[in-house]
Structures are given as structure tokens and as C-alpha cells.
Design an enzyme around this catalytic site. Structure first.
Site, PDB file in Angstrom:
ATOM      1  CG  ASP A  94     -17.315  -7.571 -37.021  1.00 26.32           C
ATOM      2  OD1 ASP A  94     -17.809  -8.141 -36.714  1.00 26.32           O
ATOM      3  OD2 ASP A  94     -17.250  -8.112 -37.633  1.00 26.32           O
ATOM      4  CG  HIS A 109     -27.813  -7.750 -41.535  1.00 29.12           C
ATOM      5  ND1 HIS A 109     -28.123  -8.467 -40.613  1.00 29.12           N
ATOM      6  CD2 HIS A 109     -28.831  -8.124 -42.612  1.00 29.12           C
ATOM      7  CE1 HIS A 109     -29.128  -9.661 -40.157  1.00 29.12           C
ATOM      8  NE2 HIS A 109     -29.116  -9.365 -41.630  1.00 29.12           N
ATOM      9  CG  LEU A 203     -22.109 -20.101 -26.405  1.00 24.41           C
ATOM     10  CD1 LEU A 203     -20.570 -21.030 -26.291  1.00 24.41           C
ATOM     11  CD2 LEU A 203     -22.152 -19.119 -25.454  1.00 24.41           C
ATOM     12  CB  ALA A 220     -17.282 -19.298 -33.087  1.00 22.67           C
TER      13      ALA A 220
HETATM   14  N1  APR Z   1     -19.015 -18.873 -30.348  1.00 28.93           N
HETATM   15  C1  APR Z   1     -20.584 -19.242 -30.474  1.00 28.93           C
HETATM   16  N2  APR Z   1     -21.222 -19.376 -30.352  1.00 28.93           N
HETATM   17  C2  APR Z   1     -21.421 -18.289 -29.585  1.00 28.93           C
HETATM   18  C3  APR Z   1     -20.841 -17.578 -28.889  1.00 28.93           C
HETATM   19  C4  APR Z   1     -19.361 -18.383 -29.270  1.00 28.93           C
HETATM   20  N3  APR Z   1     -18.199 -18.010 -28.292  1.00 28.93           N
HETATM   21  N4  APR Z   1     -20.971 -16.580 -28.208  1.00 28.93           N
HETATM   22  C5  APR Z   1     -22.843 -16.189 -28.239  1.00 28.93           C
HETATM   23  N5  APR Z   1     -22.936 -17.126 -29.491  1.00 28.93           N
HETATM   24  C6  APR Z   1     -23.947 -17.230 -30.211  1.00 28.93           C
HETATM   25  C7  APR Z   1     -25.544 -17.194 -29.257  1.00 28.93           C
HETATM   26  O1  APR Z   1     -25.766 -18.349 -28.898  1.00 28.93           O
HETATM   27  C8  APR Z   1     -26.913 -16.847 -30.339  1.00 28.93           C
HETATM   28  O2  APR Z   1     -27.301 -17.799 -30.597  1.00 28.93           O
HETATM   29  O3  APR Z   1     -24.474 -16.478 -30.854  1.00 28.93           O
HETATM   30  C9  APR Z   1     -25.701 -16.021 -31.248  1.00 28.93           C
HETATM   31  C10 APR Z   1     -25.885 -14.545 -31.832  1.00 28.93           C
HETATM   32  O4  APR Z   1     -26.877 -14.665 -31.363  1.00 28.93           O
HETATM   33  P1  APR Z   1     -27.840 -12.711 -31.487  1.00 28.93           P
HETATM   34  O5  APR Z   1     -27.016 -11.929 -30.814  1.00 28.93           O
HETATM   35  O6  APR Z   1     -29.476 -12.875 -31.701  1.00 28.93           O
HETATM   36  O7  APR Z   1     -26.837 -12.456 -32.901  1.00 28.93           O
HETATM   37  P2  APR Z   1     -27.625 -12.499 -34.766  1.00 28.93           P
HETATM   38  O8  APR Z   1     -27.981 -14.018 -34.607  1.00 28.93           O
HETATM   39  O9  APR Z   1     -26.074 -12.574 -35.751  1.00 28.93           O
HETATM   40  O10 APR Z   1     -28.582 -11.706 -35.064  1.00 28.93           O
HETATM   41  C11 APR Z   1     -28.545 -11.521 -36.305  1.00 28.93           C
HETATM   42  O11 APR Z   1     -30.656  -9.678 -35.804  1.00 28.93           O
HETATM   43  O12 APR Z   1     -30.404  -7.855 -33.970  1.00 28.93           O
HETATM   44  C12 APR Z   1     -30.421  -8.326 -36.065  1.00 28.93           C
HETATM   45  O13 APR Z   1     -29.206  -7.255 -37.536  1.00 28.93           O
HETATM   46  C13 APR Z   1     -28.952  -8.079 -36.412  1.00 28.93           C
HETATM   47  O14 APR Z   1     -27.482  -9.089 -37.612  1.00 28.93           O
HETATM   48  C14 APR Z   1     -27.953  -9.117 -36.565  1.00 28.93           C
HETATM   49  C15 APR Z   1     -29.369 -10.102 -36.671  1.00 28.93           C
END
Ligand code: APR
Length: 235
Positions: A94, A109, A203, A220
Site C-alpha cells: 500500500d 515486495h 500486537l 502500532a
Molecule cells: N498493531 C501492531 N501490530 C499488528 C496490528 C496492529 N494494530 N494488527 C496486527 N498486527 C500484527 C499481527 O499480530 C501480526 O503479527 O501484524 C502482524 C501481521 O502479520 P502478517 O499478516 O503475517 O503480515 P506480514 O508479516 O506483513 O506478512 C509478510 O507475507 O504474505 C506475505 O508478501 C506478504 O508482505 C507480506 C509478507
């Protein structure tokens, strides 16, 4: 709190969650009930381009309905206060860091608002749908555009720049990422080897939480502004 000189901040889907952008692996996450292999691999695109284009067209359209939150804005404020000292490396596709005012952002990414031409290799800014065989703005080929997103099995962007910045940083902060996906999940180890202070803001504990010097668990949108304000107050 020490007075950091060179900061690298890694962000993931969690930093955009409070803006209404779904995460990947949380409840209602994008991968909930959907196989990564069906929408986020080059093989899926070869097999059913229309399905893949629709998946990203919907995400691109949804981007226009969300706005940066306090965490994005706080990081931009930190960058503005410390010109050249703060690099944001995001796994997110985004544009909320930029809309929050950030300047130095590496999208390792890729980006939803860019299209990649399979004919000429150029990457162009793109705001509409890619379904329906649009024309490449560079080479005018039709129907050869794909989302400029790094899919599973593909090389992330700007890895040399990212690794060089982490090797030189004295502070590494990971915000809103679960630590499931490499190479991003390994950055904390690189930072530790560089002698940097490492902080996780998430989180819940990520898979790599035990590798950090310091962890702060919570939202966050609440924790990042507090961290930034304390840092700026200590300057
Ligand atoms: N504030 C802080 N952390 C948060 C919040 C919030 N409001 N809401 C969710 N989280 C945390 C969750 O606890 C989780 O650990 O954000 C994390 C999101 O994890 P994922 O959904 O696995 O996303 P991400 O780590 O960015 O994924 C990495 O995986 O699918 C691929 O390419 C895609 O860039 C992505 C990569």
C-alpha cells in the site's frame, strides 16, 4: 534511551491494520480461506491471470477508501526531524507511508499502485484495474501488464540497499510483522550482527520476538507515536 544516528524501520501489514487494510495471517487475513499459491505466485498468474488480476484489482480499488493512521504519520515525523537518518523498509504494497508524509521508503515486495510490463520490463504508476488487457504506457504492448508485486518465489526489490543500510544502522525497529516471511524475518539477525539495538513493536509476539533486545506489544497506532515522541524528546 540511547540517541540513535542511523535507524532502519521494517514494517508489515500490522502497521496498516488500523487503517482498515487487512493483514495476511490474522483473523479475516487475506490468506484466510485462500491459498497463496492461487493468487500470489507467477505460476498462479500463468494458470489463471484473470483471477489474479481480480484479486489485486480489488485490493487496489480498496486502497482509495483507506487513510494513513497515527503510526504512519509518526514515522514520517521522525524522518522529517532526522533527515537522511531514518530508512523505512516496508513489506507492504500500500501507499500509506507516503500518504502519511514519509519520503524514504523502500517497497521490498512491490507496490499495488504500479504495473510491470512482461514485454518491455518497465514499471509504471497504475491506479485502475489491470484486468481487461490494458496497454503498457512504455511499449504500447496490450495485455502484458501484471501487478508490480513481488510474488512468492520471486526476489524482493532493493535487497543490496536494504542489507547495506541494516549493516550500518545502530537501531533496528520492526513494526507490525509476524516474522513468517524471509528475507524480512531475518533482518533482525543482520541488525544484531551489526551491533544495533533491536526493538519489536507488534500486537503480539512475532515468530522472531526472542531475537529482539526490546519488545513492546500492542497496537502500532498507539505505541509508535509514543516511541517516536520519546526519541525526539531525547534529542
Ligand atoms: N498493531 C501492531 N501490530 C499488528 C496490528 C496492529 N494494530 N494488527 C496486527 N498486527 C500484527 C499481527 O499480530 C501480526 O503479527 O501484524 C502482524 C501481521 O502479520 P502478517 O499478516 O503475517 O503480515 P506480514 O508479516 O506483513 O506478512 C509478510 O507475507 O504474505 C506475505 O508478501 C506478504 O508482505 C507480506 C509478507
Amino acid at each position: 534511551m540511547h540517541n540513535p544516528q542511523r535507524i532502519v524501520i521494517l514494517t508489515g501489514a500490522g502497521i496498516s491494520a488500523e487503517s482498515g487494510v487487512p493483514t495476511f495471517r490474522g483473523p479475516d487475513g487475506l490468506w484466510e480461506g485462500r491459498r497463496v499459491e492461487d493468487v500470489a505466485t507467477p505460476q498462479a498468474f500463468a494458470r489463471s491471470p484473470a483471477d489474479v488480476q481480480r484479486f489485486y484489482d480489488l485490493r487496489r480499488a480498496a486502497l482509495a477508501t483507506v487513510a494513513p493512521n497515527a503510526a504512519h504519520v509518526a514515522l514520517a515525523k521522525l524522518q522529517a526531524a532526522r533527515p537522511g537518518a531514518v530508512l523505512i523498509v516496508t513489506q507492504n504494497v500500500d501507499d500509506l507511508h507516503e500518504r502519511g508524509g514519509a519520503s524514504d521508503v523502500v517497497h521490498m515486495h512491490g507496490e499495488l499502485l504500479r504495473a510491470l510490463c512482461l514485454a518491455c520490463g518497465s514499471s509504471s504508476a497504475w491506479h485502475g484495474d489491470l484486468g481487461g488487457a490494458p496497454v503498457c504506457p512504455s511499449c504500447a504492448e496490450t495485455g502484458r501488464l501484471r501487478p508490480d508485486i513481488v510474488w512468492f518465489g520471486e526476489m524482493p526489490y532493493q535487497m543490496a540497499r536494504i542489507e547495506a543500510a541494516i549493516a550500518r544502522c545502530d537501531t533496528f525497529v520492526s513494526i507490525g510483522t509476524s516474522g513468517n516471511v524471509y528475507p524480512a524475518a531475518g533482518f533482525v539477525d543482520l541488525a544484531r550482527r551489526a551491533g544495533a539495538h533491536t526493538l519489536e513493536i507488534n500486537l503480539e509476539p512475532s515468530l522472531g520476538a526472542s531475537n529482539f533486545d526490546e519488545v513492546r506489544h500492542g497496537r502500532a497506532g498507539t505505541l509508535v507515536p509514543v516511541w517516536v515522541d520519546a526519541l525526539l524528546a531525547a534529542l
